[in-house]
Design a protein around this motif. Sequence first.
Motif, PDB file in Angstrom:
ATOM      1  N   LEU A 211       7.766  -9.133  -5.016  1.00 17.31           N
ATOM      2  CA  LEU A 211       8.955  -9.959  -5.190  1.00 17.31           C
ATOM      3  C   LEU A 211       9.453 -10.510  -3.851  1.00 17.31           C
ATOM      4  O   LEU A 211       9.851 -11.676  -3.757  1.00 17.31           O
ATOM      5  N   ALA A 212       9.416  -9.676  -2.809  1.00 16.78           N
ATOM      6  CA  ALA A 212       9.886 -10.117  -1.490  1.00 16.78           C
ATOM      7  C   ALA A 212       8.994 -11.218  -0.931  1.00 16.78           C
ATOM      8  O   ALA A 212       9.478 -12.284  -0.519  1.00 16.78           O
ATOM      9  N   VAL A 213       7.685 -10.968  -0.916  1.00 16.41           N
ATOM     10  CA  VAL A 213       6.756 -11.966  -0.378  1.00 16.41           C
ATOM     11  C   VAL A 213       6.721 -13.199  -1.274  1.00 16.41           C
ATOM     12  O   VAL A 213       6.689 -14.339  -0.794  1.00 16.41           O
ATOM     13  N   GLY A 214       6.754 -12.982  -2.596  1.00 19.70           N
ATOM     14  CA  GLY A 214       6.735 -14.116  -3.521  1.00 19.70           C
ATOM     15  C   GLY A 214       7.950 -15.017  -3.362  1.00 19.70           C
ATOM     16  O   GLY A 214       7.845 -16.243  -3.463  1.00 19.70           O
ATOM     17  N   PHE A 244      -3.629 -14.912  -7.039  1.00 16.83           N
ATOM     18  CA  PHE A 244      -3.480 -13.854  -6.046  1.00 16.83           C
ATOM     19  C   PHE A 244      -2.023 -13.748  -5.598  1.00 16.83           C
ATOM     20  O   PHE A 244      -1.300 -14.736  -5.565  1.00 16.83           O
ATOM     21  N   THR A 245      -1.619 -12.541  -5.240  1.00 20.25           N
ATOM     22  CA  THR A 245      -0.292 -12.364  -4.664  1.00 20.25           C
ATOM     23  C   THR A 245      -0.379 -12.491  -3.147  1.00 20.25           C
ATOM     24  O   THR A 245      -1.476 -12.506  -2.578  1.00 20.25           O
ATOM     25  N   GLY A 246       0.764 -12.526  -2.514  1.00 18.84           N
ATOM     26  CA  GLY A 246       0.777 -12.601  -1.063  1.00 18.84           C
ATOM     27  C   GLY A 246       0.308 -11.332  -0.388  1.00 18.84           C
ATOM     28  O   GLY A 246       0.098 -11.311   0.825  1.00 18.84           O
ATOM     29  N   THR A 247       0.127 -10.258  -1.150  1.00 14.31           N
ATOM     30  CA  THR A 247      -0.294  -8.978  -0.570  1.00 14.31           C
ATOM     31  C   THR A 247      -1.744  -8.616  -0.921  1.00 14.31           C
ATOM     32  O   THR A 247      -2.192  -7.516  -0.605  1.00 14.31           O
ATOM     33  N   ASP A 248      -2.480  -9.536  -1.511  1.00 18.58           N
ATOM     34  CA  ASP A 248      -3.847  -9.242  -1.975  1.00 18.58           C
ATOM     35  C   ASP A 248      -4.903  -9.385  -0.879  1.00 18.58           C
ATOM     36  O   ASP A 248      -5.958  -9.987  -1.091  1.00 18.58           O
ATOM     37  N   PHE A 249      -4.650  -8.818   0.283  1.00 15.71           N
ATOM     38  CA  PHE A 249      -5.596  -8.944   1.395  1.00 15.71           C
ATOM     39  C   PHE A 249      -6.938  -8.287   1.086  1.00 15.71           C
ATOM     40  O   PHE A 249      -7.977  -8.726   1.589  1.00 15.71           O
ATOM     41  N   PHE A 250      -6.929  -7.245   0.284  1.00 14.02           N
ATOM     42  CA  PHE A 250      -8.169  -6.527   0.021  1.00 14.02           C
ATOM     43  C   PHE A 250      -8.941  -7.099  -1.172  1.00 14.02           C
ATOM     44  O   PHE A 250      -9.902  -6.484  -1.631  1.00 14.02           O
TER      45      PHE A 250
END
Length: 278
Positions: A211-214, A244-250
Motif C-alpha cells: 500500500l505504501a509503495v503503491g 507486479f508490485t513495487g516490491t517484487d524484486f525477486f
Amino acid sequence: MTTPTIGLALGGGSARGLAHIPILEVFDELGLKPKVIAGCSIGALVGAGYAGGMSARDIRERAEMLLSNRMGALRYAFREKRVSPFDLLAMKGLASMHIQGETLASLALPDSLPQHIEDLPIPFKVIATDFDSMEERVIDSGPLVKAVAASIAVPGIILGPEYDGHTFVDGGVTNPVPFDHVRQDVDIVVAIDVTGRPREANGSHRTNMELAVGSLLILFHQVATLRRALNPPDIYIRPAIESFTGTDFFRFKEVMEQAATAKDQLKYELERRITSKL
C-alpha cells in the motif's frame, strides 16, 4: 551521414524498474549509446550502471545474481560484502527504522564504476527531491553512490543522505520520468515510464508495504502524465508490468519476460525515427 543523438530518461517504479534492463539491451543490440541519461529512483540505479560503462548484459547478470532469491541476496550482503545489519539499517527511535540508502546503493552497484558522476563515460543526471525545500534537484557531479541513494530514498522505507543539511528523498516524488533533462542538444528523446498502476487485489490482502509503495506509484503516475501532456518526448515507452508490485524484486525473471514486448516496441520506434532522420 551522422547517426542522430539520443537522450534517455529512465523513470521510477521500484521493482517494476527492472524492466529498464531489456530497454537498455535495445541500445546495445543496435550499436547505439545515449548522449545523455537522466534517471530517478530505480532508473537512477540502473542508469548509473549503464552510464558507468556496464553493458545491458552486465546489468542483467548482476541483477540476476543479486535477486535470484532472498537468501542469496542476504549471503551476498552479509557474507561476501561483509555488511553488518547495523550498517544496512538505520534506527532513529522505535518508530523510525529505515534501510540505509547509501549502503543499499553500494551493494547494488559494482565497485568497478567510477566513484564520481562527472567521471562516468556517459553524462548522467540523477533526479532527487529536496524534502526541506520541496523541490526537484538534479545531481550531476559528486559521489555517485550518494546521489543514487538520494534518488532511491523511498519515504518511510529507505533513508536518503543529506545535502547541505537538507534531507533528500525519492526523485519520483517531483519528476518520475525525467525526460525534460535530456532534451538539450539531442535529436531524439526517449522516455521509459515504469510507474504502472496498483496490482489488482484478486481477493488477497494487500500488505502495508504494498500500500505504501503503491501509493507512491500512483503519485508518480499522476505527475508523469501531467509532465508528458505539457511537453511530450519523441518516444514514450510504458512496459506492461502492472501484474507486479513495487516490491517484487525477486520476480526478476518474470519482469524480464513481461518487458520483452516493450523492448520490441522501442527497437521498432528507434529504427523508424533514426531512418527518418538520416
